[in-house]
Scaffold this motif. Structure first.
Motif, PDB file in Angstrom:
ATOM      1  N   ALA A 156       0.807  -1.218   0.000  1.00 17.73           N
ATOM      2  CA  ALA A 156       0.000   0.000   0.000  1.00 17.73           C
ATOM      3  C   ALA A 156       0.840   1.268   0.000  1.00 17.73           C
ATOM      4  CB  ALA A 156      -0.936   0.009   1.212  1.00 17.73           C
ATOM      5  N   THR A 157       2.126   1.161   0.335  1.00 15.06           N
ATOM      6  CA  THR A 157       2.963   2.363   0.361  1.00 15.06           C
ATOM      7  C   THR A 157       3.452   2.761  -1.032  1.00 15.06           C
ATOM      8  OG1 THR A 157       4.985   1.077   0.752  1.00 15.06           O
ATOM      9  CG2 THR A 157       3.736   1.795   2.696  1.00 15.06           C
ATOM     10  N   GLN A 158       3.214   1.926  -2.017  1.00 17.01           N
ATOM     11  CA  GLN A 158       3.649   2.220  -3.378  1.00 17.01           C
ATOM     12  C   GLN A 158       2.572   3.016  -4.125  1.00 17.01           C
ATOM     13  OE1 GLN A 158       6.750   1.403  -4.512  1.00 17.01           O
ATOM     14  NE2 GLN A 158       7.119   0.599  -2.441  1.00 17.01           N
ATOM     15  N   ASP A 159       2.991   4.064  -4.825  1.00 20.74           N
ATOM     16  CA  ASP A 159       2.045   4.892  -5.581  1.00 20.74           C
ATOM     17  C   ASP A 159       1.284   4.071  -6.618  1.00 20.74           C
ATOM     18  OD1 ASP A 159       2.929   6.981  -4.105  1.00 20.74           O
ATOM     19  OD2 ASP A 159       3.787   8.132  -5.759  1.00 20.74           O
ATOM     20  N   GLU A 160       1.981   3.151  -7.278  1.00 24.32           N
ATOM     21  CA  GLU A 160       1.342   2.349  -8.320  1.00 24.32           C
ATOM     22  C   GLU A 160       0.217   1.497  -7.751  1.00 24.32           C
ATOM     23  OE1 GLU A 160       1.655   2.469 -11.590  1.00 24.32           O
ATOM     24  OE2 GLU A 160       2.966   4.183 -11.209  1.00 24.32           O
ATOM     25  N   THR A 161       0.393   1.041  -6.519  1.00 24.17           N
ATOM     26  CA  THR A 161      -0.657   0.236  -5.887  1.00 24.17           C
ATOM     27  C   THR A 161      -1.896   1.087  -5.631  1.00 24.17           C
ATOM     28  OG1 THR A 161       1.033  -1.123  -4.803  1.00 24.17           O
ATOM     29  CG2 THR A 161      -1.211  -1.257  -3.934  1.00 24.17           C
ATOM     30  N   LEU A 162      -1.700   2.298  -5.137  1.00 21.68           N
ATOM     31  CA  LEU A 162      -2.830   3.196  -4.896  1.00 21.68           C
ATOM     32  C   LEU A 162      -3.517   3.574  -6.199  1.00 21.68           C
ATOM     33  CD1 LEU A 162      -1.271   5.543  -2.171  1.00 21.68           C
ATOM     34  CD2 LEU A 162      -2.876   3.659  -1.829  1.00 21.68           C
ATOM     35  N   LYS A 163      -2.741   3.688  -7.260  1.00 16.76           N
ATOM     36  CA  LYS A 163      -3.343   3.988  -8.569  1.00 16.76           C
ATOM     37  C   LYS A 163      -4.192   2.815  -9.045  1.00 16.76           C
ATOM     38  CE  LYS A 163       0.296   7.172 -10.116  1.00 16.76           C
ATOM     39  NZ  LYS A 163       1.415   7.378 -11.077  1.00 16.76           N
ATOM     40  N   PHE A 166      -7.519   3.022  -7.948  1.00 16.19           N
ATOM     41  CA  PHE A 166      -8.184   4.197  -8.517  1.00 16.19           C
ATOM     42  C   PHE A 166      -8.443   5.251  -7.437  1.00 16.19           C
ATOM     43  CE2 PHE A 166      -8.921   0.848 -11.547  1.00 16.19           C
ATOM     44  CZ  PHE A 166      -8.739   1.480 -12.761  1.00 16.19           C
ATOM     45  N   ILE A 167      -7.335   5.649  -6.806  1.00 12.36           N
ATOM     46  CA  ILE A 167      -7.410   6.626  -5.736  1.00 12.36           C
ATOM     47  C   ILE A 167      -7.924   7.975  -6.230  1.00 12.36           C
ATOM     48  CG2 ILE A 167      -5.009   7.372  -6.009  1.00 12.36           C
ATOM     49  CD1 ILE A 167      -4.903   7.622  -2.933  1.00 12.36           C
ATOM     50  N   ASP A 168      -7.750   8.243  -7.527  1.00 15.22           N
ATOM     51  CA  ASP A 168      -8.224   9.512  -8.071  1.00 15.22           C
ATOM     52  C   ASP A 168      -9.746   9.609  -8.049  1.00 15.22           C
ATOM     53  OD1 ASP A 168      -7.958   7.387  -9.974  1.00 15.22           O
ATOM     54  OD2 ASP A 168      -8.522   8.806 -11.539  1.00 15.22           O
ATOM     55  N   LYS A 169     -10.434   8.458  -7.995  1.00 14.04           N
ATOM     56  CA  LYS A 169     -11.898   8.451  -7.955  1.00 14.04           C
ATOM     57  C   LYS A 169     -12.438   8.127  -6.563  1.00 14.04           C
ATOM     58  CE  LYS A 169     -12.559   5.319 -11.097  1.00 14.04           C
ATOM     59  NZ  LYS A 169     -13.307   4.428 -12.008  1.00 14.04           N
ATOM     60  N   ALA A 170     -11.542   7.873  -5.597  1.00 15.21           N
ATOM     61  CA  ALA A 170     -11.963   7.445  -4.260  1.00 15.21           C
ATOM     62  C   ALA A 170     -12.436   8.615  -3.413  1.00 15.21           C
ATOM     63  CB  ALA A 170     -10.824   6.717  -3.562  1.00 15.21           C
ATOM     64  N   LYS A 171     -13.360   8.322  -2.506  1.00 12.20           N
ATOM     65  CA  LYS A 171     -13.867   9.335  -1.582  1.00 12.20           C
ATOM     66  C   LYS A 171     -13.022   9.421  -0.318  1.00 12.20           C
ATOM     67  CE  LYS A 171     -17.645   8.370   0.685  1.00 12.20           C
ATOM     68  NZ  LYS A 171     -19.079   8.148   1.025  1.00 12.20           N
ATOM     69  N   GLY A 172     -12.512   8.278   0.105  1.00 17.24           N
ATOM     70  CA  GLY A 172     -11.746   8.262   1.345  1.00 17.24           C
ATOM     71  C   GLY A 172     -10.741   7.133   1.376  1.00 17.24           C
ATOM     72  N   LYS A 191      -2.417  11.748  -0.342  1.00 17.79           N
ATOM     73  CA  LYS A 191      -2.670  13.175  -0.530  1.00 17.79           C
ATOM     74  C   LYS A 191      -1.941  13.726  -1.763  1.00 17.79           C
ATOM     75  CE  LYS A 191      -5.442  14.397   2.830  1.00 17.79           C
ATOM     76  NZ  LYS A 191      -6.741  15.078   2.594  1.00 17.79           N
ATOM     77  N   GLY A 192      -0.793  13.115  -2.077  1.00 13.04           N
ATOM     78  CA  GLY A 192      -0.080  13.549  -3.271  1.00 13.04           C
ATOM     79  C   GLY A 192      -0.798  13.155  -4.548  1.00 13.04           C
ATOM     80  N   LEU A 193      -1.440  12.000  -4.530  1.00 16.51           N
ATOM     81  CA  LEU A 193      -2.154  11.520  -5.716  1.00 16.51           C
ATOM     82  C   LEU A 193      -3.555  12.099  -5.829  1.00 16.51           C
ATOM     83  CD1 LEU A 193      -1.085   7.759  -5.528  1.00 16.51           C
ATOM     84  CD2 LEU A 193      -0.292   9.456  -7.183  1.00 16.51           C
ATOM     85  N   ASN A 194      -4.183  12.376  -4.678  1.00 18.75           N
ATOM     86  CA  ASN A 194      -5.533  12.938  -4.661  1.00 18.75           C
ATOM     87  C   ASN A 194      -5.661  13.890  -3.472  1.00 18.75           C
ATOM     88  OD1 ASN A 194      -8.247  13.545  -4.651  1.00 18.75           O
ATOM     89  ND2 ASN A 194      -8.966  11.427  -4.634  1.00 18.75           N
ATOM     90  N   LEU A 213      -0.897  14.096  11.083  1.00 17.71           N
ATOM     91  CA  LEU A 213      -1.652  15.303  10.721  1.00 17.71           C
ATOM     92  C   LEU A 213      -0.857  16.173   9.759  1.00 17.71           C
ATOM     93  CD1 LEU A 213      -3.211  16.198  14.200  1.00 17.71           C
ATOM     94  CD2 LEU A 213      -4.406  15.287  12.203  1.00 17.71           C
ATOM     95  N   ARG A 214       0.450  16.269  10.006  1.00 19.24           N
ATOM     96  CA  ARG A 214       1.296  17.044   9.087  1.00 19.24           C
ATOM     97  C   ARG A 214       1.375  16.372   7.717  1.00 19.24           C
ATOM     98  NH1 ARG A 214       4.866  17.869  13.597  1.00 19.24           N
ATOM     99  NH2 ARG A 214       6.218  16.207  12.814  1.00 19.24           N
ATOM    100  N   ALA A 215       1.280  15.052   7.705  1.00 20.56           N
ATOM    101  CA  ALA A 215       1.320  14.319   6.437  1.00 20.56           C
ATOM    102  C   ALA A 215       0.043  14.508   5.634  1.00 20.56           C
ATOM    103  CB  ALA A 215       1.558  12.836   6.693  1.00 20.56           C
ATOM    104  N   GLY A 216      -1.004  15.014   6.304  1.00 18.54           N
ATOM    105  CA  GLY A 216      -2.242  15.284   5.581  1.00 18.54           C
ATOM    106  C   GLY A 216      -3.455  14.519   6.053  1.00 18.54           C
TER     107      GLY A 216
END
Length: 337
Positions: A156-163, A166-172, A191-194, A213-216
């Motif tokens: 889950a820490t990999q950007d490709e996994t979050l993509k 479909f994190i760009d369409k996710a609500k939470g 937060k960087g991807l969405n 909290l600082r991480a977003g």
């Protein structure tokens, strides 16, 4: 399939034992030679390095070839079918799941399916919320696939996994990984991807709260703190805690809490709680009003409802549905009459 393979292996083992004993008795071979010649015969290799010298040996080998080769072929066929069918089923199942994940919209991504993540998933399913879980451990991933969840077996820490989720369409996104550092990393990536995604993060160490909290992270929750508070209150106020548990967790009671946003044009804008008819007409009760990031707890009857307010209400499911219909309507009289 597993039972059939087990029985076939047992039949193959019995054939090997019979062949070994038979060759020792008929051809007077050593144990090693008899085992070797039996395997050589039932696998149809036939090197010809061991000669048969007796009629009894020839007769025995005829029956061994007729029976043993058939058992060997049956066992080999089952193993081959198991491997091929398993791989095909895995590929087909993964493609089917990926298509379902691709179709998700306003869904929730759960990172980590351990002790905390598992309870999150079960609650989301109960509430009917679309979700996808990212889990790196294969056994946990397979467990939730069998339970019908949409699962991505990856880090889950990999950007490709979050993509892939479909994190760009996710609500939470819920970061429920076992280590605070991993949850910080997931929060930063999410937060960087969405930037607009709502992130709820788990923490174990108190000093990790500020980092998350600082991480977003929009909300940081400690299962240990919540669990300790609940245990203390169960001793101090057991009846109250039991009542809350009954209302929230009893499957026979459909009492629920809901957040209701008052949008422009709603017939509730400008009315007070008493004149809105919320309690009288729907049965739902307003517990609090969130206005400009300020929480008005237990608002009075003369509290005015403004555009943009977030009402926190409690009631039966049908009462909340009725209130949603009222809030979305321009003319309350058309609904109430």
């Amino acid at each position: 399939m597993g039972k059939r393979i087990g029985l076939a292996f047992l039949a193959l083992l019995v054939t090997l034992i019979i062949g070994t004993v038979g060759l020792i008795l008929t051809e007077h071979l050593t144990l090693a030679q008899a085992i070797y010649f039996t395997v050589e015969t039932i696998t149809t290799v036939g090197y010809g390095d061991i000669k048969v010298h007796t009629d009894a040996g020839h007769s025995f080998l005829i029956f061994l070839m007729l029976g043993g080769v058939g058992v060997m072929l049956y066992f080999t066929g089952l193993i081959t079918a198991f491997l091929i069918e398993g791989q095909l089923a895995d590929v087909y199942g993964r493609r089917k799941m990926n298509k379902k994940i691709e179709q998700l919209q306003d869904h929730i991504i759960v990172c980590g399916a351990g002790r905390v993540g598992k309870q999150v998933l079960y609650r989301l399913r109960k509430e009917g919320a679309p979700c996808v879980v990212i889990e790196q451990q294969e056994d946990l991933a397979n467990q939730f696939i069998e339970e019908g969840f949409l699962v991505i077996h990856n880090d889950a820490t990999q950007d490709e996994t979050l993509k892939k989720a479909f994190i760009d369409k996710a609500k939470g996104l819920i970061a429920a990984l076992p280590e605070d550092s991993l949850n910080v990393f997931v929060t930063l990536s999410a937060k960087g991807l969405n930037p607009g995604i709502h992130v709820v993060a788990r923490m174990d160490q108190l000093e990790s709260e500020k980092k998350l909290l600082r991480a977003g992270a929009d909300k940081v929750i400690s299962p240990a703190i919540l669990g300790g508070w609940r245990m203390a209150m169960s001793i101090l106020k057991p009846i109250s805690v039991d009542y809350i548990d009954t209302v929230i967790h009893d499957h026979n009671i459909e009492m629920e809490m809901e957040e209701l946003r008052i949008d422009q044009g709603s017939c509730l804008v400008g009315k007070t709680l008493s004149t809105s008819g919320i309690k009288q007409q729907t049965g739902a009760m307003v517990l609090a009003i969130v206005r400009n990031e300020q929480v008005i707890s237990n608002p009075g009857a003369e509290e005015e409802i403004l555009q943009g307010d977030l009402l926190i209400v409690i009631g039966l499911r049908e009462q909340l549905h009725r209130l949603e219909e009222v809030a979305a309507n321009i003319n309350c009289n058309l609904i109430f009459n």
